[in-house]
Design an enzyme around this catalytic site. Structure first.
Site, PDB file in Angstrom:
ATOM      1  N   ARG A 170       0.840  -1.188   0.000  1.00  0.00           N
ATOM      2  CA  ARG A 170       0.000   0.000   0.000  1.00  0.00           C
ATOM      3  C   ARG A 170       0.879   1.245   0.000  1.00  0.00           C
ATOM      4  O   ARG A 170       2.091   1.155   0.112  1.00  0.00           O
ATOM      5  CB  ARG A 170      -0.973  -0.003   1.190  1.00  0.00           C
ATOM      6  CG  ARG A 170      -0.337  -0.543   2.425  1.00  0.00           C
ATOM      7  CD  ARG A 170      -0.269   0.277   3.670  1.00  0.00           C
ATOM      8  NE  ARG A 170      -0.275   1.693   3.547  1.00  0.00           N
ATOM      9  CZ  ARG A 170       0.804   2.466   3.616  1.00  0.00           C
ATOM     10  NH1 ARG A 170       2.026   1.946   3.758  1.00  0.00           N
ATOM     11  NH2 ARG A 170       0.715   3.768   3.546  1.00  0.00           N
ATOM     12  N   ALA A 177       0.797   5.123  -2.173  1.00  0.00           N
ATOM     13  CA  ALA A 177       0.692   5.394  -3.617  1.00  0.00           C
ATOM     14  C   ALA A 177       1.914   4.949  -4.436  1.00  0.00           C
ATOM     15  O   ALA A 177       1.767   4.212  -5.415  1.00  0.00           O
ATOM     16  CB  ALA A 177       0.383   6.874  -3.828  1.00  0.00           C
ATOM     17  N   ARG A 179      -7.504  -0.573  -6.758  1.00  0.00           N
ATOM     18  CA  ARG A 179      -7.834   0.520  -5.824  1.00  0.00           C
ATOM     19  C   ARG A 179      -8.059   1.797  -6.655  1.00  0.00           C
ATOM     20  O   ARG A 179      -7.358   1.996  -7.652  1.00  0.00           O
ATOM     21  CB  ARG A 179      -6.719   0.749  -4.788  1.00  0.00           C
ATOM     22  CG  ARG A 179      -6.642  -0.376  -3.753  1.00  0.00           C
ATOM     23  CD  ARG A 179      -5.728  -0.029  -2.603  1.00  0.00           C
ATOM     24  NE  ARG A 179      -6.352   0.880  -1.652  1.00  0.00           N
ATOM     25  CZ  ARG A 179      -5.696   1.456  -0.647  1.00  0.00           C
ATOM     26  NH1 ARG A 179      -4.407   1.238  -0.479  1.00  0.00           N
ATOM     27  NH2 ARG A 179      -6.314   2.270   0.191  1.00  0.00           N
ATOM     28  N   GLN A 189      -2.324   2.844   9.974  1.00  0.00           N
ATOM     29  CA  GLN A 189      -1.035   2.877   9.256  1.00  0.00           C
ATOM     30  C   GLN A 189       0.021   3.676  10.028  1.00  0.00           C
ATOM     31  O   GLN A 189       1.212   3.391   9.926  1.00  0.00           O
ATOM     32  CB  GLN A 189      -1.217   3.498   7.863  1.00  0.00           C
ATOM     33  CG  GLN A 189      -1.949   2.621   6.861  1.00  0.00           C
ATOM     34  CD  GLN A 189      -3.438   2.916   6.840  1.00  0.00           C
ATOM     35  OE1 GLN A 189      -4.001   3.338   7.844  1.00  0.00           O
ATOM     36  NE2 GLN A 189      -4.078   2.685   5.713  1.00  0.00           N
ATOM     37  N   ASP A 231      -2.081  10.743  -2.352  1.00  0.00           N
ATOM     38  CA  ASP A 231      -2.447   9.707  -3.327  1.00  0.00           C
ATOM     39  C   ASP A 231      -2.763  10.294  -4.685  1.00  0.00           C
ATOM     40  O   ASP A 231      -2.697   9.602  -5.707  1.00  0.00           O
ATOM     41  CB  ASP A 231      -3.640   8.897  -2.814  1.00  0.00           C
ATOM     42  CG  ASP A 231      -3.161   7.906  -1.770  1.00  0.00           C
ATOM     43  OD1 ASP A 231      -2.847   8.343  -0.652  1.00  0.00           O
ATOM     44  OD2 ASP A 231      -3.036   6.712  -2.108  1.00  0.00           O
ATOM     45  N   ASN A 261      -5.398  12.463   0.364  1.00  0.00           N
ATOM     46  CA  ASN A 261      -4.499  11.612   1.159  1.00  0.00           C
ATOM     47  C   ASN A 261      -5.356  10.887   2.198  1.00  0.00           C
ATOM     48  O   ASN A 261      -6.576  11.086   2.267  1.00  0.00           O
ATOM     49  CB  ASN A 261      -3.394  12.447   1.822  1.00  0.00           C
ATOM     50  CG  ASN A 261      -2.318  11.566   2.435  1.00  0.00           C
ATOM     51  OD1 ASN A 261      -1.816  10.636   1.794  1.00  0.00           O
ATOM     52  ND2 ASN A 261      -1.962  11.810   3.689  1.00  0.00           N
ATOM     53  N   LYS A 262      -4.726  10.060   2.976  1.00  0.00           N
ATOM     54  CA  LYS A 262      -5.435   9.225   3.951  1.00  0.00           C
ATOM     55  C   LYS A 262      -6.436  10.031   4.774  1.00  0.00           C
ATOM     56  O   LYS A 262      -6.166  11.166   5.170  1.00  0.00           O
ATOM     57  CB  LYS A 262      -4.394   8.574   4.872  1.00  0.00           C
ATOM     58  CG  LYS A 262      -4.918   7.664   5.948  1.00  0.00           C
ATOM     59  CD  LYS A 262      -5.840   6.580   5.459  1.00  0.00           C
ATOM     60  CE  LYS A 262      -5.270   5.745   4.348  1.00  0.00           C
ATOM     61  NZ  LYS A 262      -6.282   4.900   3.666  1.00  0.00           N
TER      62      LYS A 262
HETATM   63  O1  MRU Z   1      -4.693   3.281   2.198  1.00  0.00           O
HETATM   64  P1  MRU Z   1      -3.209   3.485   2.121  1.00  0.00           P
HETATM   65  O2  MRU Z   1      -2.491   2.949   3.303  1.00  0.00           O
HETATM   66  O3  MRU Z   1      -2.650   2.989   0.801  1.00  0.00           O
HETATM   67  O4  MRU Z   1      -3.025   5.062   2.131  1.00  0.00           O
HETATM   68  C1  MRU Z   1      -1.744   5.591   2.002  1.00  0.00           C
HETATM   69  C2  MRU Z   1      -1.672   7.048   2.139  1.00  0.00           C
HETATM   70  O5  MRU Z   1      -2.657   7.729   2.284  1.00  0.00           O
HETATM   71  C3  MRU Z   1      -0.320   7.670   1.988  1.00  0.00           C
HETATM   72  O6  MRU Z   1      -0.215   8.816   2.760  1.00  0.00           O
HETATM   73  C4  MRU Z   1      -0.102   8.034   0.520  1.00  0.00           C
HETATM   74  O7  MRU Z   1      -0.333   6.934  -0.303  1.00  0.00           O
HETATM   75  C5  MRU Z   1       1.251   8.579   0.261  1.00  0.00           C
HETATM   76  S1  MRU Z   1       2.505   7.358   0.369  1.00  0.00           S
HETATM   77  C6  MRU Z   1       3.986   8.082   0.027  1.00  0.00           C
END
Ligand code: MRU
Length: 368
Positions: free
Chosen positions: A53, A55, A105, A219, A260, A270-271
């Site tokens: 996981r 991006a 995704r 995470q 993302d 983003n998350k």
């Molecule tokens: O659902 P996830 O764990 O894939 O979400 C990840 C994030 O939101 C990260 O902050 C994002 O992908 C940037 S990673 C450099």
């Protein structure tokens, strides 16, 4: 012997070039286990289930997956001359594999970005104007492998560069906060938002790093706190609803997060919880930086309103991680996996090509 998470690549192609190896992130921090995957369906599930996981890591994985799919497709389709396959059906099947992998995704644009890159080298080679109905498969597959490996290698350099630019924005002893995991586990090595922390550590900056636990999939707690602590960083974990209070206490000098998808106007997905952190940062005069490799910037998406936000199952909120369910049976759950931070809450977008400040439209356009 104890394995340190920082000594293993998050995702890599194995030495034989016939499978990828990923750290299964659903098992962290309890267990470090490396999965070997070759089949596109297994890789689809690994992305969908967040075994891999973040991006950039999703993009790298998808790039390798399309190369592996091409090996499989090519092997099934030999025509009369040895080492040749039928052109039209090869590209049709490759496009099907690409669409399938792209459906794993919805929010991280790195997924389609990497798939397009790896498909393009194959198509360019296939469109060589030759009348013959066949294509030389070995050559095409080698080109796809090289492109996928380039994406992997570029990621290491891109993350390092983002960290170097970010270091110009902080000073020794600063308190830094981050959300989710935009760390080594979301890339190959340094991470995007954590790159400044790793480089700063090497250079004696003595940062105090704070990371949000990041409900509901944790995470921040399971991954960011784990990888930073494993590298000997001074890191403190907090629940997501504590960051405003922490900022008010004056202990935070800057926030660094990943993303993302960055839209053309600078709005950033983003998350989930990132926009809450950005709002608290604005109120408390804490600069809020988005760390974005150019592979995450999507100029074809005009604004945050156009970004598709992944919705996930309610069990992640009600029962996952708990010994007993922590909510009434059958309760409705709102569980978007990402949110959009509007551009006006962002102090700067840090890319591998430099730091972009408002107005973001112009700065982002100039990158491409
Ligand atoms: O659902 P996830 O764990 O894939 O979400 C990840 C994030 O939101 C990260 O902050 C994002 O992908 C940037 S990673 C450099």
């Amino acid at each position: 012997m104890d394995i340190n998470i920082n000594d293993i690549d998050t995702v890599r192609l194995n030495d034989a070039g016939d499978a990828i190896e990923i750290i299964d992130q659903t098992l962290l921090p309890e267990r470090i286990e490396v999965l070997s995957l070759a089949d596109q369906h297994d890789i689809w599930h690994a992305i969908n289930l967040l075994q891999v996981r973040g991006a950039p890591a999703i993009g790298i994985t998808a790039g390798f997956a399309l190369y592996l799919a091409a090996r499989e497709i090519g092997g099934e389709m030999m025509c009369d001359s040895p080492d040749h396959v039928i052109k039209e059906s090869f590209f049709k099947k490759l496009a099907e594999a690409k669409d399938y992998l792209n459906s794993s995704r919805p929010t991280a644009v790195n997924l389609s970005w990497a798939l397009n890159r790896v498909e393009k080298v194959a198509k360019d080679r296939g469109d060589d104007g030759r009348k013959c109905d066949c294509i030389k498969i070995k050559e095409i597959i080698e080109l796809m492998k090289k492109e996928a490996l380039d994406i992997y290698n570029e990621d290491i350099e891109v993350c390092r560069k983002i960290g170097e630019y970010a270091l110009t924005l902080v000073k020794k002893g600063d308190g830094l906060i981050t959300h989710c995991n935009a760390g080594k586990l979301a890339t190959v090595r340094f991470g995007t938002a954590t790159s400044v922390m790793y480089l700063g550590k090497e250079m004696g900056y003595d940062f105090k790093v704070y990371c949000d636990e990041t409900r509901p999939l944790l995470q921040g707690a399971r991954l960011t706190a784990f990888e930073l602590a494993s590298s000997g960083m001074d890191v403190t974990l907090l629940c997501d609803n504590m960051s405003a209070s922490l900022m008010k206490s004056g202990r935070i000098n800057a926030a660094f997060v990943g993303c993302d998808r960055v839209a053309a106007n600078g709005d950033t997905a983003n998350k989930i919880g990132t926009s809450m952190l950005a709002l608290a940062a604005k109120r408390n005069n804490v600069p809020f930086y988005v760390c974005a490799p150019t592979s995450t910037i999507d100029m074809s998406t005009p604004s945050g309103k156009d970004i598709v936000i992944e919705q996930r199952g309610g069990d992640e909120v009600t029962s996952m991680w708990y010994k007993h369910p922590m909510a009434p049976k059958g309760i409705n759950v709102y569980n978007p996996s990402f949110d959009v931070t509007e551009a006006d809450l962002i102090t700067g977008i840090i890319t591998e090509k430099g730091i972009i400040k408002a107005p973001f439209e112009k700065g982002l356009e100039a990158l491409f």
